[in-house]
Design an enzyme around this catalytic site. Structure first.
Site, mmCIF file in Angstrom:
data_model
loop_
_atom_site.group_PDB
_atom_site.id
_atom_site.type_symbol
_atom_site.label_atom_id
_atom_site.label_comp_id
_atom_site.label_asym_id
_atom_site.label_seq_id
_atom_site.Cartn_x
_atom_site.Cartn_y
_atom_site.Cartn_z
ATOM 1 N N CYS A 1 2.557 -3.409 4.141
ATOM 2 C CA CYS A 1 1.844 -2.169 4.457
ATOM 3 C C CYS A 1 2.638 -1.493 5.573
ATOM 4 O O CYS A 1 3.841 -1.737 5.710
ATOM 5 C CB CYS A 1 0.381 -2.435 4.813
ATOM 6 S SG CYS A 1 0.104 -3.480 6.267
ATOM 7 N N THR B 1 2.423 -1.873 8.873
ATOM 8 C CA THR B 1 2.790 -2.839 9.924
ATOM 9 C C THR B 1 2.777 -4.294 9.458
ATOM 10 O O THR B 1 3.275 -5.170 10.166
ATOM 11 C CB THR B 1 1.781 -2.746 11.083
ATOM 12 O OG1 THR B 1 0.479 -3.039 10.542
ATOM 13 C CG2 THR B 1 1.784 -1.379 11.740
ATOM 14 N N ARG C 1 5.597 -32.448 10.624
ATOM 15 C CA ARG C 1 5.062 -32.773 11.948
ATOM 16 C C ARG C 1 3.994 -31.770 12.397
ATOM 17 O O ARG C 1 3.260 -32.031 13.338
ATOM 18 C CB ARG C 1 6.185 -32.870 12.983
ATOM 19 C CG ARG C 1 6.892 -31.582 13.296
ATOM 20 C CD ARG C 1 8.172 -31.815 14.087
ATOM 21 N NE ARG C 1 8.937 -30.595 14.216
ATOM 22 C CZ ARG C 1 8.822 -29.731 15.227
ATOM 23 N NH1 ARG C 1 7.978 -29.971 16.217
ATOM 24 N NH2 ARG C 1 9.552 -28.645 15.265
ATOM 25 N N HIS C 2 3.862 -30.635 11.702
ATOM 26 C CA HIS C 2 2.842 -29.638 12.063
ATOM 27 C C HIS C 2 1.565 -29.783 11.234
ATOM 28 O O HIS C 2 0.644 -28.980 11.380
ATOM 29 C CB HIS C 2 3.403 -28.227 11.882
ATOM 30 C CG HIS C 2 4.567 -27.926 12.764
ATOM 31 N ND1 HIS C 2 4.424 -27.637 14.106
ATOM 32 C CD2 HIS C 2 5.898 -27.916 12.511
ATOM 33 C CE1 HIS C 2 5.621 -27.447 14.638
ATOM 34 N NE2 HIS C 2 6.539 -27.619 13.696
ATOM 35 N N HIS D 1 6.464 -23.849 10.648
ATOM 36 C CA HIS D 1 5.389 -24.338 11.529
ATOM 37 C C HIS D 1 3.982 -24.027 11.016
ATOM 38 O O HIS D 1 3.078 -24.835 11.179
ATOM 39 C CB HIS D 1 5.512 -23.699 12.924
ATOM 40 C CG HIS D 1 6.673 -24.204 13.715
ATOM 41 N ND1 HIS D 1 6.686 -24.201 15.092
ATOM 42 C CD2 HIS D 1 7.867 -24.710 13.328
ATOM 43 C CE1 HIS D 1 7.844 -24.693 15.527
ATOM 44 N NE2 HIS D 1 8.586 -25.007 14.469
ATOM 45 N N ASP E 1 0.859 -1.193 0.000
ATOM 46 C CA ASP E 1 0.000 0.000 0.000
ATOM 47 C C ASP E 1 0.895 1.243 0.000
ATOM 48 O O ASP E 1 2.118 1.138 -0.132
ATOM 49 C CB ASP E 1 -1.012 -0.037 1.150
ATOM 50 C CG ASP E 1 -0.403 0.265 2.513
ATOM 51 O OD1 ASP E 1 0.832 0.401 2.616
ATOM 52 O OD2 ASP E 1 -1.173 0.363 3.489
ATOM 53 N N HIS E 2 0.287 2.399 0.187
ATOM 54 C CA HIS E 2 1.053 3.654 0.112
ATOM 55 C C HIS E 2 2.146 3.749 1.179
ATOM 56 O O HIS E 2 3.159 4.410 0.973
ATOM 57 C CB HIS E 2 0.104 4.851 0.231
ATOM 58 C CG HIS E 2 -0.691 4.860 1.498
ATOM 59 N ND1 HIS E 2 -1.770 4.021 1.691
ATOM 60 C CD2 HIS E 2 -0.533 5.549 2.649
ATOM 61 C CE1 HIS E 2 -2.255 4.231 2.893
ATOM 62 N NE2 HIS E 2 -1.525 5.137 3.503
HETATM 63 C C1 RB5 Z 1 -1.902 3.025 6.453
HETATM 64 O O1 RB5 Z 1 -1.765 4.251 7.120
HETATM 65 C C2 RB5 Z 1 -1.778 1.879 7.454
HETATM 66 O O2 RB5 Z 1 -2.904 1.820 8.250
HETATM 67 C C3 RB5 Z 1 -1.530 0.571 6.728
HETATM 68 O O3 RB5 Z 1 -0.397 0.687 5.956
HETATM 69 C C4 RB5 Z 1 -1.316 -0.649 7.588
HETATM 70 O O4 RB5 Z 1 -0.288 -0.444 8.512
HETATM 71 C C5 RB5 Z 1 -2.487 -1.255 8.201
HETATM 72 O O5 RB5 Z 1 -2.412 -2.250 8.917
#
Ligand code: RB5
Length: 150
Positions: free
Chosen positions: A68, A70, A134-135, A101, A12-13
């Protein structure tokens, strides 16, 4: 044997600044299908998560890579697609374990929580790690959840 020749790639951005570096890194070894997002203005990460997830379940790609801010939003969205196991990793160790796993077929990473070098390194570890049989029983139980009637 790992058959990870073809990768579906989506961002994403929030990953705008690093996406091309990661893509070029992957292209040295893999055929990369790039599903966007190509701009830097805000977009909605589920739009790209579903494109990558569909490419994986339809076997256009062997594995998927989603980035993204996170990795969390991408993983939540991709996991809604039947047949997808999308996992966020936050270290080299967890990048290895989601393959070994959890049999993840999509790796999700955060551009705001890792450097581009860390991201490339984690992807590389994920792609070369084999699932440990094994998983298998646990993965079968996860797959059964997709069939439950609630
Ligand atoms: C975008 O601002 C952010 O929310 C997205 O990139 C992501 O981290 C969402 O989980």
């Amino acid at each position: 044997m790992i058959k990870n020749n073809k990768l579906a790639f989506g961002t994403d951005h929030a990953a705008y600044k690093i996406r091309n570096t990661v893509k070029k890194y992957l292209q040295r070894k893999y055929k990369v299908y790039d599903f966007g997002f190509f701009g830097y203005t805000p977009c909605d990460y589920p739009d790209y998560a579903i494109k990558v997830a569909k490419a994986v379940v339809n076997k256009i790609a062997d594995k998927g890579i989603l980035i993204c801010g996170t990795g969390i939003g991408m993983s939540i969205a991709a996991n809604k697609v039947k047949g997808i196991i999308a996992a966020v990793c936050w270290s080299e160790y967890t990048a290895k374990l989601v393959a070994q796993h959890n049999k993840a077929n999509i790796l999700c990473l955060g551009s705001r929580t890792a450097t581009v070098n860390e991201i490339c390194c984690r992807i590389s570890i994920f792609l070369k790690t084999l699932f440990e049989e094994r998983h298998t029983q646990r993965i079968i139980k996860i797959k059964k959840i997709e069939e439950y009637k609630y």
